[in-house]
Design an enzyme around this catalytic site. Structure first.
Site, PDB file in Angstrom:
ATOM      1  N   SER A  23       0.841  -1.234   0.169  1.00  0.00           N
ATOM      2  CA  SER A  23      -0.248  -0.068  -0.010  1.00  0.00           C
ATOM      3  C   SER A  23       0.966   1.388  -0.083  1.00  0.00           C
ATOM      4  O   SER A  23       0.541   2.232   0.225  1.00  0.00           O
ATOM      5  CB  SER A  23      -0.930   0.122   1.274  1.00  0.00           C
ATOM      6  OG  SER A  23      -0.004  -0.244   2.317  1.00  0.00           O
ATOM      7  N   ASN A 110      -2.729  -2.684  12.677  1.00  0.00           N
ATOM      8  CA  ASN A 110      -4.317  -2.513  12.727  1.00  0.00           C
ATOM      9  C   ASN A 110      -4.719  -1.256  13.485  1.00  0.00           C
ATOM     10  O   ASN A 110      -5.645  -0.434  12.797  1.00  0.00           O
ATOM     11  CB  ASN A 110      -4.858  -3.627  13.144  1.00  0.00           C
ATOM     12  CG  ASN A 110      -4.445  -4.846  12.342  1.00  0.00           C
ATOM     13  OD1 ASN A 110      -3.871  -4.983  11.328  1.00  0.00           O
ATOM     14  ND2 ASN A 110      -4.966  -6.041  12.745  1.00  0.00           N
ATOM     15  N   HIS A 156     -39.397  23.891 -12.242  1.00  0.00           N
ATOM     16  CA  HIS A 156     -39.620  23.166 -13.583  1.00  0.00           C
ATOM     17  C   HIS A 156     -38.956  23.716 -14.691  1.00  0.00           C
ATOM     18  O   HIS A 156     -39.077  23.450 -15.369  1.00  0.00           O
ATOM     19  CB  HIS A 156     -41.064  22.988 -14.041  1.00  0.00           C
ATOM     20  CG  HIS A 156     -42.165  22.508 -12.651  1.00  0.00           C
ATOM     21  ND1 HIS A 156     -42.326  20.939 -12.564  1.00  0.00           N
ATOM     22  CD2 HIS A 156     -42.815  23.082 -11.899  1.00  0.00           C
ATOM     23  CE1 HIS A 156     -42.922  20.885 -11.412  1.00  0.00           C
ATOM     24  NE2 HIS A 156     -43.467  22.295 -11.059  1.00  0.00           N
ATOM     25  N   SER A 277     -12.984  27.134 -27.848  1.00  0.00           N
ATOM     26  CA  SER A 277     -12.958  25.880 -28.543  1.00  0.00           C
ATOM     27  C   SER A 277     -11.892  25.761 -29.712  1.00  0.00           C
ATOM     28  O   SER A 277     -11.367  26.930 -30.230  1.00  0.00           O
ATOM     29  CB  SER A 277     -14.371  25.750 -29.362  1.00  0.00           C
ATOM     30  OG  SER A 277     -14.369  25.250 -30.523  1.00  0.00           O
ATOM     31  N   LYS A 283     -16.520  30.551 -29.416  1.00  0.00           N
ATOM     32  CA  LYS A 283     -17.012  29.757 -28.134  1.00  0.00           C
ATOM     33  C   LYS A 283     -16.156  30.467 -26.857  1.00  0.00           C
ATOM     34  O   LYS A 283     -14.964  30.745 -27.001  1.00  0.00           O
ATOM     35  CB  LYS A 283     -16.808  28.466 -28.351  1.00  0.00           C
ATOM     36  CG  LYS A 283     -17.828  28.052 -29.273  1.00  0.00           C
ATOM     37  CD  LYS A 283     -18.890  27.521 -28.625  1.00  0.00           C
ATOM     38  CE  LYS A 283     -18.762  26.164 -28.566  1.00  0.00           C
ATOM     39  NZ  LYS A 283     -20.100  25.638 -27.941  1.00  0.00           N
ATOM     40  N   ASN A 285     -16.454  28.484 -23.233  1.00  0.00           N
ATOM     41  CA  ASN A 285     -17.286  27.476 -22.490  1.00  0.00           C
ATOM     42  C   ASN A 285     -17.098  27.371 -21.155  1.00  0.00           C
ATOM     43  O   ASN A 285     -15.842  27.857 -20.613  1.00  0.00           O
ATOM     44  CB  ASN A 285     -16.785  26.266 -23.058  1.00  0.00           C
ATOM     45  CG  ASN A 285     -16.950  26.002 -24.541  1.00  0.00           C
ATOM     46  OD1 ASN A 285     -18.096  26.789 -25.148  1.00  0.00           O
ATOM     47  ND2 ASN A 285     -16.124  25.435 -25.283  1.00  0.00           N
ATOM     48  N   GLU A 290     -18.508  22.749 -15.755  1.00  0.00           N
ATOM     49  CA  GLU A 290     -19.007  21.448 -16.297  1.00  0.00           C
ATOM     50  C   GLU A 290     -18.044  20.155 -15.517  1.00  0.00           C
ATOM     51  O   GLU A 290     -18.580  19.212 -15.359  1.00  0.00           O
ATOM     52  CB  GLU A 290     -18.809  21.294 -17.779  1.00  0.00           C
ATOM     53  CG  GLU A 290     -19.838  22.181 -18.449  1.00  0.00           C
ATOM     54  CD  GLU A 290     -19.493  22.139 -19.858  1.00  0.00           C
ATOM     55  OE1 GLU A 290     -18.520  21.442 -20.457  1.00  0.00           O
ATOM     56  OE2 GLU A 290     -20.314  22.953 -20.496  1.00  0.00           O
ATOM     57  N   GLN A 322      -8.128  -2.215   3.591  1.00  0.00           N
ATOM     58  CA  GLN A 322      -6.950  -1.348   2.965  1.00  0.00           C
ATOM     59  C   GLN A 322      -7.479  -0.264   1.782  1.00  0.00           C
ATOM     60  O   GLN A 322      -6.902   0.570   1.205  1.00  0.00           O
ATOM     61  CB  GLN A 322      -5.726  -2.280   2.328  1.00  0.00           C
ATOM     62  CG  GLN A 322      -4.603  -1.579   1.662  1.00  0.00           C
ATOM     63  CD  GLN A 322      -3.385  -2.239   1.569  1.00  0.00           C
ATOM     64  OE1 GLN A 322      -2.891  -2.578   2.852  1.00  0.00           O
ATOM     65  NE2 GLN A 322      -3.139  -2.664   0.473  1.00  0.00           N
ATOM     66  N   LYS A 325      -8.375   3.547   1.049  1.00  0.00           N
ATOM     67  CA  LYS A 325      -7.467   4.980   1.253  1.00  0.00           C
ATOM     68  C   LYS A 325      -7.642   5.563  -0.311  1.00  0.00           C
ATOM     69  O   LYS A 325      -7.855   6.689  -0.209  1.00  0.00           O
ATOM     70  CB  LYS A 325      -6.063   4.454   1.494  1.00  0.00           C
ATOM     71  CG  LYS A 325      -6.030   4.024   3.052  1.00  0.00           C
ATOM     72  CD  LYS A 325      -4.691   3.606   3.373  1.00  0.00           C
ATOM     73  CE  LYS A 325      -4.768   3.054   4.757  1.00  0.00           C
ATOM     74  NZ  LYS A 325      -5.744   1.747   4.672  1.00  0.00           N
TER      75      LYS A 325
HETATM   76  N1  ARG Z   1      -1.828  -1.462   4.658  1.00  0.00           N
HETATM   77  C1  ARG Z   1      -2.491  -1.786   5.679  1.00  0.00           C
HETATM   78  C2  ARG Z   1      -4.053  -1.156   5.570  1.00  0.00           C
HETATM   79  O1  ARG Z   1      -3.972  -0.302   4.890  1.00  0.00           O
HETATM   80  C3  ARG Z   1      -2.121  -1.654   7.096  1.00  0.00           C
HETATM   81  C4  ARG Z   1      -2.653  -2.532   8.095  1.00  0.00           C
HETATM   82  C5  ARG Z   1      -2.094  -4.043   7.823  1.00  0.00           C
HETATM   83  N2  ARG Z   1      -2.493  -4.845   8.787  1.00  0.00           N
HETATM   84  C6  ARG Z   1      -2.499  -6.338   8.526  1.00  0.00           C
HETATM   85  N3  ARG Z   1      -2.992  -7.242   9.367  1.00  0.00           N
HETATM   86  N4  ARG Z   1      -2.024  -6.630   7.472  1.00  0.00           N
HETATM   87  O2  ARG Z   1      -5.016  -1.742   6.084  1.00  0.00           O
END
Ligand code: ARG
Length: 459
Positions: A23, A110, A156, A277, A283, A285, A290, A322, A325
């Site tokens: 990650s 964790n 409307h 454009s 134009k 725009n 948008e 994970q 994120k």
């Molecule tokens: N990269 C992990 C996440 O974003 C971190 C936690 C990892 N924990 C594990 N037990 N593998 O969740």
């Protein structure tokens, strides 16, 4: 490939597995929060005499050095490490040796990642809130200048009743104000520290979780270690609030796009916020509006994604989480960019006030008031509604506004009309008579503006 957990394994991780699992490419975004969380953890460990003061100082200065070097560009975060947690720990050990190996005492990735995510979101919530405040200040400035700028109000997308630009802008003020309140609520609800929950069942070390929470400005520690590592409600709440912000921005954008069209011509977008454009030289725009409207889809997508990811996960931590994120980071960055750009576009937007006023006059927006005039002169409302309906038909035939008809023409439709009808259906009267709080009448508007000013000065 550098991992924290090689001990139990006899084989190298497959390279594809490593990449799939890693990650670091995205969780490096919260390197600062990861380091700040570790510092608080170490201070608490020392206070509890789980680490010595010397170890504490060594670790703290090592972490400070890592933070400094990342920020000044001398330490590059590379994908040689699985995640930001491993990166920081490995660098710490490389810099200070054995003391660094004690950093992770009484902690799991964790609870660490749950903390990092909370710290990151908390920080971003404050930033988005500040951006929304700036947007509100600009909306309020337009309101103050335009309590007598008449325009048609629509239902409307048909002209309905006359309002003012201040009143129309005021509707958006309410929406973005509630958006800020939602962010404040999320902040308060999520502001409990998960650190010390360990992998899922707490730890056997005598941690002082309240102290860690206090060092990191949380209201206190979370109360269930399983929930602490498994909870992503705050991510869902944030993405829901961000989706609502985007929905509001998108409606506002849509209005600006309509108002900017050749047919409406209510507004002129500043050159700095418009695009041309490649083929049609005439134009100009409304691409920014948008794009803001378009990007709403990605933020909704992030919300749907995390809701779906979380729905089948048994307690406690599972790697599925994970996935919270990338989409969250993208949604946050998208919303920040959109709010900032939208504010700039609004600040420089020119309102064609004459066009707006003419549009309100031409669209029979005073028809309700003409009916009210008859009612005030003894005609039952249902009859008045019918009479004004015929009057509007006549006006359409003659291509005239109600107040452009002669008194004879008016009397031919209903003998109840007298000279004072003109005054009764002027745009000014139509607006000024709507004076209950929340309505566009200038006194009501001024009171609302006063309330908004006070709100902005206090928040
Ligand atoms: N990269 C992990 C996440 O974003 C971190 C936690 C990892 N924990 C594990 N037990 N593998 O969740």
């Amino acid at each position: 490939m550098a991992q924290l957990w090689g001990g139990r394994f006899t084989k190298e991780t497959d390279k594809l597995v490593y990449n799939f699992n890693a990650s670091i490419s995205f969780d490096q975004k919260f390197y600062r929060q990861d380091i700040e969380g570790s510092m608080a953890h170490v201070r608490m460990l020392a206070k509890q005499e789980i680490l010595t003061e010397e170890e504490e100082n060594q670790i703290l200065s090592g972490l400070e050095g890592i933070l400094r070097d990342i920020e000044n560009g001398t330490l590059r975060i590379t994908d040689e490490y699985e995640d930001i947690h491993s990166f920081v720990e490995a660098n710490l050990i490389a810099r200070i040796g054995d003391a660094g190996k004690k950093l992770h005492t009484g902690r799991s990735r964790n609870d660490q990642v749950a903390l990092d995510m909370k710290l990151y979101i908390r920080h971003e919530v404050v930033e988005i809130n500040a951006l929304l405040k700036e947007l509100l200040e600009n909306i309020l400035a337009i309101m103050e200048d335009n309590t007598a700028t008449y325009m048609p109000g629509f239902t409307h997308l048909q002209k309905a009743q006359p309002i003012t630009l201040a009143h129309h802008m005021g509707a958006y003020f309410e929406m973005f104000k509630r958006d800020r309140q939602r962010l404040d609520d999320i902040y308060d609800r999520m502001n409990y520290c998960p650190l010390g929950s360990g992998a899922l069942a707490g730890t056997t070390y005598p941690l002082d979780r309240a102290y860690t929470a206090q060092l990191l400005d949380f209201n206190g520690p979370t109360l269930n270690s399983m929930d602490s590592v498994a909870d992503r409600d705050y991510v869902i709440e944030l993405l829901s609030a961000l989706s609502t912000i985007m929905m509001h921005l998108s409606r506002f954008s849509e209005e600006i796009i309509i108002w900017n069209s050749n047919e409406y011509h209510f507004v002129e977008i500043d050159d700095a916020y418009a695009t041309g454009s490649s083929i049609m030289p005439q134009k100009k725009n409304p691409d920014i509006a948008e794009l803001v409207r378009g990007k709403t889809g990605r933020v909704y997508g992030a919300l749907m994604s995390i809701l779906t990811t979380m729905k089948g996960i048994p307690l406690a931590y599972n790697k599925d989480m994970q996935e919270d994120k990338e989409l969250t980071f993208d949604a946050i960055d998208t919303v920040k960019g959109c709010v900032a750009l939208f504010t700039g576009m609004l600040k420089t937007l020119k309102f064609n006030k004459d066009v707006m006023k003419t549009s309100a006059m031409k669209g029979f927006t005073n028809a309700t008031d003409a009916a009210d005039y008859l009612v005030n002169h003894g005609v039952p409302f249902r009859d008045a509604h019918g009479i004004i309906g015929r009057l509007v038909l006549y006006c359409i035939e003659k291509d005239k506004a109600i107040d452009a008809l002669s008194l004879d023409e008016l009397k031919a439709i209903s003998p109840v009309f007298e000279q004072d009808i003109y005054e009764a259906v002027s745009l000014e009267t139509c607006v000024n008579k709507r004076m209950t709080i929340g309505a566009p009448g200038p006194d009501a508007m001024k009171e609302v503006i006063r309330i908004h000013k006070e709100y902005l000065s206090l928040s």
